[in-house]
Design an enzyme around this catalytic site. Structure first.
Site, PDB file in Angstrom:
ATOM      1  N   HIS A 261       5.645  -4.673  -5.340  1.00 37.79           N
ATOM      2  CA  HIS A 261       4.292  -5.100  -5.692  1.00 37.79           C
ATOM      3  C   HIS A 261       3.349  -5.042  -4.496  1.00 37.79           C
ATOM      4  O   HIS A 261       2.241  -4.498  -4.587  1.00 37.79           O
ATOM      5  CB  HIS A 261       4.336  -6.522  -6.240  1.00 37.79           C
ATOM      6  N   HIS A 276      -0.929  -3.512  -1.048  1.00 35.50           N
ATOM      7  CA  HIS A 276      -1.591  -4.094   0.123  1.00 35.50           C
ATOM      8  C   HIS A 276      -0.997  -3.539   1.427  1.00 35.50           C
ATOM      9  O   HIS A 276      -0.730  -4.297   2.355  1.00 35.50           O
ATOM     10  CB  HIS A 276      -1.472  -5.617   0.085  1.00 35.50           C
ATOM     11  N   LYS A 319      -8.368   0.022  -8.474  1.00 28.43           N
ATOM     12  CA  LYS A 319      -8.070  -1.222  -7.754  1.00 28.43           C
ATOM     13  C   LYS A 319      -9.373  -1.780  -7.225  1.00 28.43           C
ATOM     14  O   LYS A 319     -10.054  -1.151  -6.417  1.00 28.43           O
ATOM     15  CB  LYS A 319      -7.098  -0.944  -6.594  1.00 28.43           C
TER      16      LYS A 319
END
Length: 387
Positions: A261, A276, A319
């Protein structure tokens, strides 16, 4: 002549005392490796065989104390215990309440000031970070937070202008990270199934970043002295479970993990979820699979690591804000998020990097557990620019 003799004797005794202090753990027990000393007094010295001769006597926890043992797993061979269940079974060590805060975990007794202090230490120790000549970005359009959802491509050029792959990606921690990064299916709802080689790559990544770097050893030593982990083996095992343990984000399939993730990114509900990490961003942009739109966290990005919030599309999936620490090494990213999740799970974690505050937001995954009721990492990311 007597005066000269006294002076010589005094100098000799001074240097003997100074030399002895370099070979002793007196007043030095705790985290941190200092090359100015001839021997060390932290938990890692046992593995590297460079402990001072009095390390065991001065620094190691006695069998009847909770010093360095808060939250440890139950061991029937121990005379007393230092975990959350010892009160229930009336077998806590006498200093359990004082040292462990009565909850058996480290997070309740680690202050924000201590987290900022260790994060500064990790920042200084990031020797594998990119230099200004190894990484050049072209930020282009800066948008206000109110505009991050507009899905407007305001940047005609790629974000990453230059990355010296030869200098960076050949380093052991980068190579270990890249080996794990491509092991995932990005769509949630698809069961992740790892081969023996891929499982070995996970093990290698954890050991390479946390055991084989001074930065990783510093993080463990800090958590050890705060009573979070009793041994390095416990530390590495917990990292592997919290980061790589699988759980379900969609349709009851074992389709996700903290690592996938946060670092690789996922697609859920028709949009990008997580994502990230600057290296994954660069690789996908280089392949033409990612289109950079704009950024919402301002720079200056003159040195690394620094923080950036990006708007982009990944193969057509948008995103809104993919915040990441730019230019850091894989071990720094991994250590920073681990520090925050271990000490502030499901909360904001206040760090200090180069004298500037950075807030990391962490989330637990509350529907699945491992070990003694521990929760997997749901997410972690920079919530603000570095101010």
């Amino acid at each position: 002549m007597k005066v000269i003799a006294v002076l010589v004797l005094s100098v000799t005794l001074f240097y003997q005392g100074y030399s002895n202090s370099l070979d002793s753990c007196q007043g030095r027990c705790g985290y941190g490796t200092d090359s100015s000393f001839s021997c060390q007094c932290n938990p890692s010295c046992e593995r590297y065989n460079d402990c001072c001769s009095d390390y065991a006597e001065i620094c190691k926890t006695s069998a009847t104390s909770c010093k360095g043992r808060c939250g440890e797993k139950y061991n029937s061979q121990n005379k007393c215990h230092c975990n959350s269940k010892c009160s229930q079974y009336n077998n806590c060590c006498s200093d359990y309440a004082d040292l462990c805060g009565g909850d058996g975990g480290g997070s309740g007794v680690i202050t924000d000031a201590e987290i900022k202090s260790i994060s500064e230490a990790l920042y200084v120790l990031d020797s594998n970070k990119a230099s200004a000549s190894e990484l050049i970005i072209d930020p282009q359009a800066l948008v206000d937070n109110s505009q991050t959802s507009s899905q407007s491509d305001l940047s005609p050029r790629p974000l990453f202008q230059y990355v010296d792959e030869g200098a960076l990606f050949s380093r052991p921690t980068y190579a270990a990270f890249l080996a794990v990064l491509d092991n995932y299916q990005r769509m949630t709802g698809q069961t992740e199934d790892f081969s023996p080689q891929q499982l070995a790559e996970q093990e290698t990544f954890v050991k390479e970043t946390m055991s084989n770097t001074e930065l990783g050893r510093e993080l463990f030593a800090f958590l050890y002295t705060k009573g979070v982990y009793a041994t390095e083996e416990d530390f590495l095992y917990d990292l592997k479970m919290m980061w790589f343990g699988l759980y379900s984000r969609y349709n009851k399939k074992m389709d996700s993990s903290g690592f996938e993730h946060i670092f690789a990114g996922e697609i859920k509900g028709g949009k990008v979820s997580g994502f990230h990490n600057w290296i994954q961003f660069y690789l996908l942009e280089k392949r033409g699979q990612l289109n950079y739109y704009s950024h919402s966290f301002n720079g200056p990005w003159t040195t690394y690591p620094d923080v950036m919030g990006m708007q982009f599309k990944w193969d057509g999936y948008f995103k809104q804000v993919g915040s990441a620490v730019i230019g850091c090494s894989p071990e720094f990213d991994f250590a920073l998020y681990s520090l925050c999740y271990i000490t502030r799970p499901g909360k904001q974690c206040r760090l200090s990097l180069g004298g500037k505050e950075l807030i990391i937001q962490t989330y637990t995954w509350d529907n699945s557990f491992y070990g003694d009721g521990k929760k997997f990492i749901g997410s972690a990311f920079p919530a603000t620019p570095r101010n």
